[in-house]
Design a protein around this motif. Structure first.
Motif, mmCIF file in Angstrom:
data_model
loop_
_atom_site.group_PDB
_atom_site.id
_atom_site.type_symbol
_atom_site.label_atom_id
_atom_site.label_comp_id
_atom_site.label_asym_id
_atom_site.label_seq_id
_atom_site.Cartn_x
_atom_site.Cartn_y
_atom_site.Cartn_z
ATOM 1 N N ALA A 204 38.434 44.633 70.494
ATOM 2 C CA ALA A 204 37.365 43.840 69.878
ATOM 3 C C ALA A 204 37.749 42.373 70.000
ATOM 4 O O ALA A 204 38.576 41.868 69.242
ATOM 5 C CB ALA A 204 37.147 44.224 68.425
ATOM 6 N N ALA A 205 37.150 41.676 70.957
ATOM 7 C CA ALA A 205 37.562 40.305 71.277
ATOM 8 C C ALA A 205 37.407 39.361 70.091
ATOM 9 O O ALA A 205 38.252 38.481 69.879
ATOM 10 C CB ALA A 205 36.746 39.792 72.463
ATOM 11 N N SER A 206 36.340 39.518 69.316
ATOM 12 C CA SER A 206 36.135 38.611 68.186
ATOM 13 C C SER A 206 37.262 38.728 67.174
ATOM 14 O O SER A 206 37.715 37.725 66.598
ATOM 15 C CB SER A 206 34.787 38.888 67.513
ATOM 16 N N LEU A 207 37.766 39.941 66.966
ATOM 17 C CA LEU A 207 38.884 40.129 66.045
ATOM 18 C C LEU A 207 40.198 39.662 66.667
ATOM 19 O O LEU A 207 41.080 39.163 65.959
ATOM 20 C CB LEU A 207 38.984 41.589 65.613
ATOM 21 N N ASP A 208 40.355 39.804 67.977
ATOM 22 C CA ASP A 208 41.543 39.262 68.634
ATOM 23 C C ASP A 208 41.633 37.757 68.386
ATOM 24 O O ASP A 208 42.705 37.218 68.087
ATOM 25 C CB ASP A 208 41.505 39.534 70.138
ATOM 26 N N LEU A 209 40.513 37.064 68.508
ATOM 27 C CA LEU A 209 40.494 35.617 68.286
ATOM 28 C C LEU A 209 40.668 35.288 66.807
ATOM 29 O O LEU A 209 41.388 34.350 66.446
ATOM 30 C CB LEU A 209 39.194 35.020 68.828
ATOM 31 N N ALA A 210 40.029 36.069 65.938
ATOM 32 C CA ALA A 210 40.188 35.843 64.499
ATOM 33 C C ALA A 210 41.631 36.047 64.070
ATOM 34 O O ALA A 210 42.172 35.286 63.252
ATOM 35 C CB ALA A 210 39.258 36.773 63.719
ATOM 36 N N TRP A 211 42.272 37.060 64.631
ATOM 37 C CA TRP A 211 43.672 37.341 64.283
ATOM 38 C C TRP A 211 44.604 36.286 64.877
ATOM 39 O O TRP A 211 45.674 36.021 64.329
ATOM 40 C CB TRP A 211 44.064 38.741 64.736
ATOM 41 N N THR A 212 44.209 35.672 65.976
ATOM 42 C CA THR A 212 44.963 34.531 66.489
ATOM 43 C C THR A 212 44.809 33.336 65.557
ATOM 44 O O THR A 212 45.766 32.614 65.279
ATOM 45 C CB THR A 212 44.503 34.169 67.913
ATOM 46 N N ALA A 213 43.601 33.154 65.039
ATOM 47 C CA ALA A 213 43.347 32.036 64.130
ATOM 48 C C ALA A 213 44.146 32.142 62.837
ATOM 49 O O ALA A 213 44.558 31.124 62.268
ATOM 50 C CB ALA A 213 41.853 31.954 63.812
ATOM 51 N N CYS A 214 44.379 33.368 62.364
ATOM 52 C CA CYS A 214 45.099 33.519 61.089
ATOM 53 C C CYS A 214 46.583 33.815 61.292
ATOM 54 O O CYS A 214 47.296 34.076 60.320
ATOM 55 C CB CYS A 214 44.446 34.580 60.212
#
Length: 278
Positions: A204-214
């Motif tokens: 899930a790319a959106s969560l990959d990016l969100a998890w990078t953000a946090c």
């Protein structure tokens, strides 16, 4: 008077829309075997859950922000003159349909070149301004405002402080729909596998990016996605102090679906590691 594009009004509209969509997804998740599923192309599925969730998002956004265009994964749409919502009602459809509890609703507001998000300074290029990614299984709401900050359930988040690739945990996504770039992708993956602490692929790319953000991931890259997969996550990573770019450095944000992201310390090293094979 119309509020500025960076106002809380637009962010609140996106959050409301994301919650409305997630309620529909979670209702369908209890009865996955009853879902009507269609194949758009090999390994690219759409279910009635996607479509119903998308309609719920569009209904909220049209009512709350009638001045903004809408581009959505399943129904298409029309860009606005000043700004456009970019919507993925269910990022991680394959996970969802398989009962894997890792998927999200992703909504972003893209301001177009020449618009004035703050009411004063015109933008030189298209810029993702607002990002909302909602994970209904963990009840985690990621939100971000360009140039202001990023939050997880209302608490400020920042990218990790990892300084080297050798200490980094990365996320990626394998080619799954378009295999034309497989020969470019695989050498970079092998390099990352050998030169980092580990590579994860959760789908899930959106969560990959969100998890990078946090800060859960130190960096992330993937190719062959769509703009709605990465738009909201781009805002999150950038607002959390990280770097999120088009992997070929041709577009102002990864609207072509080829993305590389990371904290400010190792983003360049990751870009070089992946880019040398392109």
């Amino acid at each position: 008077m119309t509020p500025h594009l960076l106002s809380a009004d637009y962010l609140d509209a996106a959050v409301t829309a994301a919650h409305a969509a997630a309620a529909i997804l979670q209702s369908h998740a209890l009865h996955r075997s009853d879902l009507v599923i269609n194949t758009k192309m090999p390994n690219d599925l759409v279910s009635q859950a996607d479509c119903e969730a998308e309609r719920a998002i569009i209904q909220v956004l049209r009512a709350r922000t009638p001045d903004v265009g809408i581009i959505a994964e399943e129904s298409g749409g029309t860009a606005g003159s000043q700004a456009t919502w970019c919507i993925d009602p269910l990022d991680g459809t394959t996970n969802f349909l398989s009962g894997i509890p890792h998927y999200a609703v992703s909504i972003a507001l893209i301001a177009h070149a020449g618009s004035r998000p703050d009411g004063q300074t015109p933008l030189a290029q298209d810029t993702p301004l607002i990002g909302v990614v909602y994970d209904p299984n963990r009840e985690e709401l990621f939100t971000a405002l360009h140039g202001i900050g990023a939050w997880l359930n209302g608490r400020r988040i920042l990218c990790s402080n990892t300084r080297t690739l050798a200490d980094a945990v990365l996320a990626t996504g394998f080619p799954f729909r378009d295999f034309s770039f497989e020969s470019q992708y695989m050498p970079g993956f092998i390099d990352a596998m050998h030169q980092t602490r580990g590579v994860r692929r959760l789908g899930a790319a959106s969560l990959d990016l969100a998890w990078t953000a946090c800060g859960r991931y130190d960096g992330y890259w993937e190719m062959g996605l769509a703009p709605w997969d990465v738009a909201a996550g781009t805002v999150l990573v950038r607002a959390a102090g990280g770097v999120c770019e088009d992997i070929r450095h041709q577009d102002p944000w990864p609207k072509g679906g080829n993305v590389v992201a990371g904290n400010s310390h190792l983003a360049t090293a990751l870009d070089i590691l992946i880019g040398r094979h392109l």
